[in-house]
Design a protein around this motif. Structure first.
Motif, PDB file in Angstrom:
ATOM      1  N   ALA A 130      46.898  21.330  56.472  1.00 19.42           N
ATOM      2  CA  ALA A 130      48.052  20.473  56.206  1.00 19.42           C
ATOM      3  C   ALA A 130      47.614  19.124  55.643  1.00 19.42           C
ATOM      4  CB  ALA A 130      48.859  20.275  57.486  1.00 19.42           C
ATOM      5  N   THR A 131      46.547  18.570  56.195  1.00 23.10           N
ATOM      6  CA  THR A 131      46.024  17.296  55.697  1.00 23.10           C
ATOM      7  C   THR A 131      45.598  17.418  54.251  1.00 23.10           C
ATOM      8  OG1 THR A 131      45.285  16.609  57.898  1.00 23.10           O
ATOM      9  CG2 THR A 131      44.222  15.551  56.015  1.00 23.10           C
ATOM     10  N   ASN A 132      44.913  18.513  53.926  1.00 23.29           N
ATOM     11  CA  ASN A 132      44.486  18.733  52.549  1.00 23.29           C
ATOM     12  C   ASN A 132      45.691  18.855  51.622  1.00 23.29           C
ATOM     13  OD1 ASN A 132      42.153  19.575  50.639  1.00 23.29           O
ATOM     14  ND2 ASN A 132      43.674  21.175  50.359  1.00 23.29           N
ATOM     15  N   GLN A 133      46.726  19.563  52.078  1.00 24.46           N
ATOM     16  CA  GLN A 133      47.883  19.777  51.217  1.00 24.46           C
ATOM     17  C   GLN A 133      48.652  18.482  50.979  1.00 24.46           C
ATOM     18  OE1 GLN A 133      49.460  23.623  51.715  1.00 24.46           O
ATOM     19  NE2 GLN A 133      51.542  23.058  51.159  1.00 24.46           N
ATOM     20  N   VAL A 134      48.766  17.636  52.003  1.00 21.84           N
ATOM     21  CA  VAL A 134      49.460  16.360  51.821  1.00 21.84           C
ATOM     22  C   VAL A 134      48.663  15.442  50.895  1.00 21.84           C
ATOM     23  CG1 VAL A 134      50.317  14.284  52.978  1.00 21.84           C
ATOM     24  CG2 VAL A 134      50.689  16.527  54.017  1.00 21.84           C
ATOM     25  N   SER A 148      42.212  14.504  45.452  1.00 19.90           N
ATOM     26  CA  SER A 148      43.223  13.841  46.271  1.00 19.90           C
ATOM     27  C   SER A 148      44.025  12.865  45.425  1.00 19.90           C
ATOM     28  CB  SER A 148      42.552  13.087  47.409  1.00 19.90           C
ATOM     29  OG  SER A 148      41.792  11.999  46.884  1.00 19.90           O
ATOM     30  N   VAL A 149      45.140  12.420  45.960  1.00 23.98           N
ATOM     31  CA  VAL A 149      45.983  11.457  45.255  1.00 23.98           C
ATOM     32  C   VAL A 149      45.203  10.171  44.981  1.00 23.98           C
ATOM     33  CG1 VAL A 149      46.988  10.638  47.442  1.00 23.98           C
ATOM     34  CG2 VAL A 149      48.197  10.232  45.292  1.00 23.98           C
ATOM     35  N   ARG A 177      40.056  13.929  51.160  1.00 28.91           N
ATOM     36  CA  ARG A 177      40.315  12.652  50.478  1.00 28.91           C
ATOM     37  C   ARG A 177      39.519  12.533  49.185  1.00 28.91           C
ATOM     38  NH1 ARG A 177      41.509  13.341  55.974  1.00 28.91           N
ATOM     39  NH2 ARG A 177      42.515  11.501  56.844  1.00 28.91           N
ATOM     40  N   GLY A 178      38.739  13.549  48.861  1.00 32.07           N
ATOM     41  CA  GLY A 178      37.749  13.425  47.804  1.00 32.07           C
ATOM     42  C   GLY A 178      38.238  13.698  46.396  1.00 32.07           C
ATOM     43  N   PRO A 179      37.300  13.626  45.428  1.00 32.65           N
ATOM     44  CA  PRO A 179      37.645  13.730  44.015  1.00 32.65           C
ATOM     45  C   PRO A 179      37.771  15.145  43.502  1.00 32.65           C
ATOM     46  CG  PRO A 179      35.319  13.254  44.234  1.00 32.65           C
ATOM     47  CD  PRO A 179      35.882  13.249  45.631  1.00 32.65           C
ATOM     48  N   GLY A 180      37.351  16.146  44.293  1.00 33.71           N
ATOM     49  CA  GLY A 180      37.445  17.515  43.807  1.00 33.71           C
ATOM     50  C   GLY A 180      36.732  17.689  42.491  1.00 33.71           C
ATOM     51  N   PHE A 181      37.389  18.379  41.551  1.00 34.25           N
ATOM     52  CA  PHE A 181      36.740  18.672  40.276  1.00 34.25           C
ATOM     53  C   PHE A 181      36.571  17.442  39.386  1.00 34.25           C
ATOM     54  CE2 PHE A 181      41.282  19.653  39.364  1.00 34.25           C
ATOM     55  CZ  PHE A 181      41.501  18.801  38.297  1.00 34.25           C
ATOM     56  N   LEU A 182      37.148  16.300  39.773  1.00 33.22           N
ATOM     57  CA  LEU A 182      36.981  15.093  38.956  1.00 33.22           C
ATOM     58  C   LEU A 182      35.585  14.499  39.080  1.00 33.22           C
ATOM     59  CD1 LEU A 182      40.404  13.272  39.512  1.00 33.22           C
ATOM     60  CD2 LEU A 182      39.657  14.551  37.498  1.00 33.22           C
ATOM     61  N   GLY A 183      34.856  14.836  40.132  1.00 35.39           N
ATOM     62  CA  GLY A 183      33.486  14.365  40.273  1.00 35.39           C
ATOM     63  C   GLY A 183      33.369  13.013  40.936  1.00 35.39           C
TER      64      GLY A 183
END
Length: 444
Positions: A130-134, A148-149, A177-183
């Motif tokens: 749920a935290t990841n989805q928000v 993340s946003v 909370r991280g950048p994911g594929f944005l690096g």
């Protein structure tokens, strides 16, 4: 709709048709479910782009109870298991809108806020999911890690000053909370202590500026030689980005932000304890040029459970609510005093809410079908209450707001097109939101 070209529309229609014929090609290609295709068939209202320059997300980790804070209903009774609010409600500066009695300071200035009472998603029993989805506005994917946003804002807007990072997390780091594929360039700097900056950014007292310059030159030559010998992969690139960011922020300008003692004693006291000092630090970080800040208020030691108020955690929930009231009201008024409130969007969110019913221990379980998120400042049409829930705050009766819609609202307030596409390292297009639409009433 924002940013939807004719080519985009043709591609979406093709993917939708392929999904029907081929069992889900659209979901695979877009990395997301097809919830938004029906929305695209109906006209979306034209929503003006917002002009906020900064964003502070206050994170109530654990699942804060909306029926005990921002969406109070009839009184319940934990002892007899009668569903309802745990606390009486009070009137606010917004007509016909009430909040919990432990939010009196926010109630007095609620005309600077918007309460969105009809946020919803489908994850109930798993805090992490749920935290990841928000934070990302999407379900977890097996093929791509979504940003993340905060990382999207940092990526699109960048820091507002060369002496500040784009994204700061005050609390413990987490992949959600991280950048994911944005690096790494869109990642965060995290702090767990409001009294000093990240220890790794400060050089030892005996290291002079000249000596620091020589060290940085040596490091640069070693890194250049390493890259010549080995292919430059994402790990090497992320390491270089992290080192460069640390060196950029190692000067005194960023370090001075953490001198909270330079603020008046009365102001520091108005913010309250540790959580309040985090909020005060956030205002100073914004002034230094930070674009996005997340402030965690999941201090479990306050009531033993934090906002995850099962069983006995309910008994001292009011302590958390009072801390939130002190710090949030002080932050809003402080930003207003510094003429920064219209430029700063404040988001108060949690992974889900709590049901009106009480559990066997007198606390509450988890509930995600309807819960509240609060927005303040940001140059929006404030003083509004968005959405209506039923007599127990468990069923949405009007104006549902999905997580993609919430993210679209945040991005739109920050001047970011919520329909723009980002690209993964393998050149896969991913829209900033999962077909979310900004809440039009907040911008018209």
């Amino acid at each position: 709709m924002f940013g939807i070209t004719e080519m985009d529309e043709q591609r979406r229609r093709f993917l939708a048709q392929s999904a029907v014929a081929g069992g889900g090609l659209a979901a695979l290609s877009l990395g997301q479910p097809l919830r938004g295709l029906a929305n695209e068939a109906s006209p979306a209202p034209v929503v003006p782009r917002g002009k906020a320059e900064h964003c502070i997300m206050i994170w109530l980790g654990g699942g804060s109870s909306h029926i005990d804070t921002w969406d109070p209903k009839r009184m319940g009774d934990a002892k007899t298991k009668k569903p309802g609010s745990y606390y009486p409600s009070i009137e606010t500066a917004v007509p016909d809108t009430q909040v919990c009695e432990h939010l009196p300071k926010c109630a007095q200035i609620l005309d600077r806020f918007n309460i969105v009472r009809t946020v919803h998603h489908d994850v109930i029993d798993e805090h992490a999911a749920a935290t990841n989805q928000v934070h990302t506005g999407r379900p977890t994917s097996g093929t791509v890690v979504y940003p993340s946003v905060g990382s999207i804002v940092a990526h699109k807007r960048g820091p507002a000053s060369e002496h500040a990072p784009g994204y700061v997390l005050i609390g413990y780091p987490n992949v959600t909370r991280g950048p994911g594929f944005l690096g790494a360039k869109a990642g965060y700097i995290y702090l767990t202590d409001t009294k000093s900056g990240p220890a790794g950014f400060s050089r030892a007292p005996h290291i002079t500026a000249a000596r620091q310059t020589r060290r940085e030159d040596l490091l640069r030559r070693v890194r250049d030689e390493y890259r010549k010998q080995l292919p430059a992969g994402s790990v090497v690139s992320d390491y270089d980005t992290t080192i460069s960011e640390a060196l950029r922020l190692s000067g005194p300008k960023f370090a001075n932000v953490f001198e909270l003692d330079s603020e008046s004693a009365s102001l520091r006291e108005s913010y309250g304890g540790e959580f309040g000092q985090r909020c005060l630090l956030s205002r100073r970080l914004l002034q230094s040029g930070v674009r996005f800040i997340e402030v965690s208020h999941n201090l479990n030691f306050v009531n033993g459970t934090g906002w995850d108020t099962h069983n006995d955690g309910q008994l001292k929930q009011h302590v958390l609510i009072q801390e939130l009231d002190d710090a949030l009201s002080a932050l809003v008024l402080d930003l207003e005093q510094h003429k920064m409130l219209d430029k700063t969007l404040i988001v108060v969110a949690s992974e889900f809410g709590r049901p009106a019913q009480f559990d066997g221990g007198g606390g509450r379980g988890h509930y995600s079908k309807a819960f509240s998120v609060v927005l303040a400042g940001g140059g929006m049409n404030n003083g509004k209450t968005i959405g209506v829930t039923d007599e127990l705050a468990m069923k949405i009766e009007s104006d549902p707001v999905s997580l993609p819609d919430l993210h679209a609202t945040i991005h739109n307030a920050m001047g970011i097109d919520p329909h723009e596409e980002l690209y993964t390292p393998d050149d896969r297009p991913v829209p900033i939101t999962d077909n979310g639409r900004p809440i039009a009433a907040l911008f018209s």
